[in-house]
Design a protein around this motif. Structure first.
Motif, short mmCIF file in Angstrom:
data_model
loop_
_atom_site.label_atom_id
_atom_site.label_comp_id
_atom_site.label_asym_id
_atom_site.label_seq_id
_atom_site.Cartn_x
_atom_site.Cartn_y
_atom_site.Cartn_z
N PHE A 242 49.60 -84.00 -10.24
CA PHE A 242 50.76 -84.81 -10.66
C PHE A 242 51.70 -85.05 -9.47
CE2 PHE A 242 54.41 -84.73 -14.12
CZ PHE A 242 54.69 -86.06 -13.86
N ALA A 317 52.09 -82.02 -20.26
CA ALA A 317 52.03 -81.56 -21.64
C ALA A 317 52.88 -82.54 -22.43
CB ALA A 317 52.57 -80.13 -21.78
N LYS A 318 52.76 -82.48 -23.76
CA LYS A 318 53.46 -83.47 -24.58
C LYS A 318 54.97 -83.28 -24.51
CE LYS A 318 53.63 -86.34 -28.35
NZ LYS A 318 52.70 -87.00 -29.24
N GLU A 343 40.88 -84.62 -13.29
CA GLU A 343 39.57 -85.27 -13.27
C GLU A 343 39.68 -86.76 -12.98
OE1 GLU A 343 40.56 -83.06 -15.43
OE2 GLU A 343 39.03 -81.52 -15.63
N GLN A 362 52.56 -91.87 -24.40
CA GLN A 362 52.32 -91.20 -23.11
C GLN A 362 51.79 -92.19 -22.08
OE1 GLN A 362 51.91 -89.25 -26.15
NE2 GLN A 362 53.91 -88.69 -25.36
N ASN A 443 47.77 -75.09 -23.50
CA ASN A 443 48.65 -75.81 -22.58
C ASN A 443 50.03 -75.16 -22.65
OD1 ASN A 443 50.17 -77.60 -21.10
ND2 ASN A 443 49.09 -79.41 -21.86
N LYS A 448 47.64 -74.78 -17.59
CA LYS A 448 46.49 -74.73 -18.47
C LYS A 448 45.82 -73.36 -18.41
CE LYS A 448 47.52 -79.06 -18.91
NZ LYS A 448 48.03 -79.60 -17.69
C1 OOB Z 1 47.82 -82.93 -15.55
O1 OOB Z 1 46.57 -82.58 -15.13
P1 OOB Z 1 45.76 -81.26 -15.54
O2 OOB Z 1 44.41 -81.44 -14.98
O3 OOB Z 1 46.55 -80.05 -15.19
O4 OOB Z 1 45.69 -81.26 -17.14
C2 OOB Z 1 45.14 -82.34 -17.85
C3 OOB Z 1 45.38 -82.15 -19.35
C4 OOB Z 1 45.08 -83.38 -20.18
O5 OOB Z 1 43.71 -83.49 -20.48
C5 OOB Z 1 45.93 -83.10 -21.40
O6 OOB Z 1 45.29 -82.17 -22.23
C6 OOB Z 1 47.17 -82.46 -20.83
O7 OOB Z 1 46.77 -81.90 -19.59
N1 OOB Z 1 48.25 -83.43 -20.57
C7 OOB Z 1 49.08 -83.92 -21.51
C8 OOB Z 1 49.99 -84.78 -20.83
N2 OOB Z 1 49.66 -84.78 -19.52
C9 OOB Z 1 48.59 -83.95 -19.39
N3 OOB Z 1 49.15 -83.74 -22.85
C10 OOB Z 1 50.13 -84.39 -23.52
N4 OOB Z 1 51.03 -85.22 -22.94
C11 OOB Z 1 50.99 -85.45 -21.60
N5 OOB Z 1 51.89 -86.29 -21.02
O8 OOB Z 1 48.41 -82.29 -16.39
C12 OOB Z 1 48.38 -84.16 -14.93
C13 OOB Z 1 47.71 -84.80 -13.90
C14 OOB Z 1 48.24 -85.94 -13.33
C15 OOB Z 1 49.45 -86.44 -13.80
C16 OOB Z 1 50.12 -85.80 -14.81
C17 OOB Z 1 49.58 -84.65 -15.39
#
Ligand code: OOB
Length: 552
Positions: A242, A317-318, A343, A362, A443, A448
């Protein structure tokens, strides 16, 4: 391509090049190129230092030369675990220059994670800081070496404390750069490895290529309206996807803006930096957003001048609509919701979206060529407005994890869609609303946790017969972790069990927030542990306890 990685099929690669997404630019040349355009502009501020693009470029060059003299070379994997200080950029760009691949670790990781990363990637080196937030990374690195027999080089940004097995970056930096060390990687090859949140036992690694990653960076910088006047506050650990690319520090460097590094995400630290450095953009996870809103809304930071702030990104996260609605009145800037994954696929709400869309969704994907499917349990697409499982493929979404053929067979469809494990609903405008999850992952406010991984650590305790880790609701983090444990004979105490897990070198955010001892687990129809029933049991229990303390 790096062995153990899955390339895009030729016809897709051709299409992404023809569409102008994959330009052939590499992270190896990225900083040099920007240093030519923006030499005297400030690239980074942090830890009491302030470097221009020319200075950062020169430092990366001299460090790359030193690393090459040490024996590091193109294709080597190097685990990088650094806090938010300017050296982190010097190190990663020096590695890109050599064509070595950073393997990004978070500052919260400990022996268990770092040892695994070093051994799984057969890392040639580990880069750490000396101490941060009261933790001595040099001791951890010594334990890593004792446990995995490597890596050959442990490099310290800071003092080695006189330890013979460690090398200080300071001593390594050459007096002058040797241009011969500059690599010329294939832009379609892997540039670095990123850790996934994970769902199964051991964390998976995500290989990202120069072409695919830099496309997401340029497109994100454009969507987020970055310019050379942008001042971005890096409040989250900066090598998470992010703050790295959504649009993150790479997006800011792409346009010649300034990255201000915050040592921690607390309101006291960050709001002072926003005022002092006239920050325009920043990115946080929902619990951090809640803390900032509280601190500014009649709280201890109410006096801060935040008038420079334009865009407040929240993701990971949400972020619920109630909190989302407070952003503009309290912080005086626009909210941007970000739903992304390491990913690949990243969704943003846009500057011209109406207030309801920004508060309730989102966002929508970066690219016109992001293919998004929302499917039912039978794999068929569900109508717009209905909740289903999100599948995606596109110009910056991986086709497979690193060295994980078995896992890949389940995580990707035969035609290359990544099964995100997220439950979403699509609106008529193409925005996505995250409604839940089918993957076995917790989450914890953006961090995670893979239950399976924690269960395996708990099972290693001699007085534990079985363990099941589930999410429990939490008003601040959204979710926390609850470990149900069936003891073998006399149960260990909670604190003894948690001490055992810490002793195994598990990152702090993975230590269960709650432990419940029980005699047996509820079973599903086919005899598996019913995690759904465990989640319901702890949720009911917490609700009843809350009613007892606050009956009104
Ligand atoms: C970001 O990346 P990761 O790889 O740590 O986690 C991905 C997972 C998603 O599959 C989803 O389950 C959750 O995190 N998530 C959200 C969310 N953003 C990510 N669930 C609900 N609302 C949201 N806004 O977390 C990530 C990578 C790049 C940019 C922003 C976040």
């Amino acid at each position: 391509m790096l062995d153990g990685c899955t390339p895009w099929p030729e016809e897709f690669a051709d299409r992404y090049r023809a569409a102008g997404y994959w330009t052939g630019e590499t992270l190896t040349g990225f900083l040099r190129d920007r240093a030519r355009s923006f030499a005297d502009l400030t690239a980074v501020v942090g830890g009491g230092r302030r470097w221009t693009y020319a200075e950062l470029d020169e430092r990366a060059d001299r460090l790359a030369t030193g690393l090459a003299r040490l024996g590091l070379k193109a294709g080597d994997r190097v685990v990088v675990q650094l806090p938010n200080r300017p050296e982190v950029f010097e190190v990663v760009f020096a590695l890109f220059r050599l064509g070595a691949l950073p393997v990004y670790a978070l500052p919260a990781h400990r022996l268990a994670e770092i040892g695994y990363l070093c051994s799984f990637t057969e890392a040639a080196a580990l880069v750490i800081t000396d101490t941060d937030a009261g933790f001595d990374y040099r001791d951890m690195a010594a334990d890593v070496r004792a446990q995995v027999g490597g890596p050959d080089h442990i490099l310290v940004a800071g003092s080695t404390g006189g330890s013979p097995g460690l090398t200080a970056l300071e001593d390594l930096r050459a007096d002058a750069a040797d241009p011969a060390v500059l690599a010329a990687p294939d832009p379609s090859d892997v540039a670095f490895l990123q850790l996934s949140g994970g769902t199964t036992g051991l964390p998976k690694l995500i290989p990202r290529t120069h072409d695919d990653y830099l496309y997401s960076v340029r497109a994100s910088a454009d969507i987020c309206g970055l310019t050379p006047a942008t001042v971005y506050l890096g409040a989250l650990p900066i090598v998470h996807n992010f703050p790295m690319s959504s649009p993150g520090f790479l997006g800011v460097f792409h346009v010649g803006g300034t990255v201000v590094l915050a040592p921690d995400p607390s309101p006291a630290t960050c709001l002072e930096l926003i005022e002092a450095e006239r920050v325009t953009h920043t990115a946080v996870v929902p619990p951090v957003a809640l803390l900032w809103l509280e601190a500014v809304d009649r709280g201890p930071q109410a006096h801060r001048d935040l008038s420079s702030l334009q865009v407040f990104q929240v993701g990971g996260a949400k972020f619920g609509p109630k909190a989302a609605r407070r952003v503009r009145p309290v912080l005086g800037c626009a909210l941007q919701q970000v739903f992304g994954m390491a990913e690949g696929l990243v969704n943003y709400t846009r500057a011209d979206d109406d207030e309801e869309t920004v508060v309730h969704t989102q966002g929508r994907p970066i690219s016109p060529d992001d293919e998004v499917r929302v499917v039912g349990p039978d794999g068929a697409d569900v109508p717009v407005g209905e909740v289903g499982h999100l599948l995606t493929r596109g110009p910056y979404t991986i086709r497979g994890y690193y060295r994980a053929p078995e896992h890949n067979a389940a995580a990707f469809t035969p035609d290359g869609f990544y099964r995100t494990g997220d439950l979403v609903r699509r609106t008529p405008t193409g925005h996505l609303v995250v409604e839940g999850r089918v993957k076995d992952q917790i989450n914890r406010g953006g961090e995670k946790v893979a239950p399976d991984e924690i269960e395996n650590h708990i099972l290693a305790h001699p007085a534990v017969h079985d363990a099941a880790v589930v999410a429990m609701p939490d008003t601040f983090l959204g979710e926390r972790t609850c470990a149900y444990v069936i003891p073998r004979g006399a149960a260990p105490t909670r604190s003894e069990l948690l001490g055992f897990l810490r002793g195994r070198g598990l990152a702090g955010y993975k230590i269960p927030d709650r432990v419940e001892f029980t005699d047996e687990f509820p079973a599903t129809g086919i005899g598996k542990v019913s995690k759904r029933e465990l989640r319901e049991a702890i949720t009911d229990h917490l609700r009843a306890a809350a009613l007892r303390t606050d009956p009104g």
